[in-house]
Design a protein around this motif. Structure first.
Motif, short mmCIF file in Angstrom:
data_model
loop_
_atom_site.label_atom_id
_atom_site.label_comp_id
_atom_site.label_asym_id
_atom_site.label_seq_id
_atom_site.Cartn_x
_atom_site.Cartn_y
_atom_site.Cartn_z
N VAL A 165 -9.36 -2.36 3.12
CA VAL A 165 -9.75 -1.07 2.54
C VAL A 165 -11.23 -1.17 2.17
O VAL A 165 -11.64 -2.10 1.49
CB VAL A 165 -8.93 -0.73 1.28
CG1 VAL A 165 -9.35 0.64 0.73
CG2 VAL A 165 -7.45 -0.76 1.58
N ALA A 265 -6.11 2.77 -1.00
CA ALA A 265 -7.00 3.82 -0.51
C ALA A 265 -6.73 5.15 -1.22
O ALA A 265 -7.67 5.86 -1.61
CB ALA A 265 -6.85 3.99 1.00
N VAL A 276 -13.92 6.26 1.67
CA VAL A 276 -12.84 5.26 1.75
C VAL A 276 -12.29 5.19 3.17
O VAL A 276 -12.07 6.22 3.81
CB VAL A 276 -11.72 5.60 0.75
CG1 VAL A 276 -10.59 4.57 0.84
CG2 VAL A 276 -12.26 5.66 -0.68
#
Length: 286
Positions: A165, A265, A276
């Motif tokens: 992430v 996320a 993101v």
């Protein structure tokens, strides 16, 4: 016309060993390709080098690494023709993810193909190193130990595919600023590059996660506390580890599963204004 993809990178480790006589820093870092990419569409022309970019404020001239990569090949091999390039950027700019170097590497590979130059990987890396220290890694990709000023590369076994992430705060960090401030203050903790290479070879993602270390992190966090906040948030949501990539400001978290990555996320999107992304690590460039 051809299309060339270029993947971003994260640093699993980043150590600075000192300042070199040539003004660069001596580094030792483990670099990892990730599945976030820019695309360059390229076609031969009889005219000059042309570059258009889907990010209007980015320079599309000799200040751009992609443009300079095309110019270097054109000059080095005395090519009569030019190239028309359309760059589609997805990798955030000035983010610690080697976006500019990725684009230059893609253009070097593209020029090699367009003009049937049959240049070896080694030769492309030599040319890339003239433009930027991260470009040789971006040409080869995968998991590598990078030393010298970043251009001396040792191939490591691919890290087993791992969910990542990324959270890029809405700030930009100058690499030159980060290194200059490191020279003034140093770092308390340094990575164990020998051990992390052993754990990569064993394919132990959890052990690798426990060895993440970036000496520039303490420098950048002093000015931008948001990096520390993002790291804490990712850990609280179940990341195996979280760290700043390169000189920042992007923070990444390694997740054991897609489900965990998606949870991290979602939390980051709901509680921050960061850009993101959920991606996976990737192997070497084919």
């Amino acid at each position: 016309m051809i299309k060339v993809e270029g993947n971003a990178k994260i640093n699993l480790t980043l150590d600075i060993l000192g300042k070199r006589p040539d003004g660069y820093h001596e580094v030792a870092m483990v670099m990892q390709s990730i599945g976030l990419s820019d695309t360059v569409e390229m076609e031969k022309t009889d005219g000059p080098i042309e570059l258009t970019i889907n990010v209007p404020w980015l320079k599309a001239d000799e200040k751009n690494l992609a443009w300079r990569a095309a110019a270097l090949i054109k000059e080095e091999y005395k090519l009569a023709g030019g190239v028309r390039m359309k760059l589609t950027k997805r990798i955030p700019v000035a983010a610690g993810l080697a976006g500019g170097s990725t684009d230059a590497a893609a253009v070097l590979r593209g020029m090699n193909e367009l003009y049937a130059l049959e240049l070896s990987e080694e030769r492309l890396c030599e040319l890339g190193a003239r433009l930027g220290s991260d470009i040789p890694f971006c040409l080869l990709g995968g998991t590598m130990l990078s030393t010298g000023r970043g251009e001396v590369l040792k191939r490591l076994p691919d890290l087993p595919a791992t969910w990542v992430v990324l959270a890029k705060p809405r700030i930009s960090v100058s690499t030159a600023w980060a290194y200059q401030n490191y020279d003034e203050q140093g770092a308390k903790d340094h990575p164990d590059n020998e051990r992390i290479q052993q754990e990569i070879a064993r394919g132990d993602r959890k052990a690798v996660a426990g060895l993440l270390c970036n000496v520039l992190e303490s420098v950048t966090i002093k000015k931008y506390d948001v990096i520390s906040q993002y790291k804490q948030m990712m850990m609280q949501q179940g990341a195996m580890a979280s760290m700043m990539s390169g000189s920042g400001p992007t923070v990444f978290g390694l997740a054991e599963s897609k489900e965990t990555a998606d949870r991290i996320a979602t939390h980051m999107r709901e509680h921050t204004d960061a850009y993101v992304y959920v991606i996976r690590t990737t192997g070497k460039v084919q």
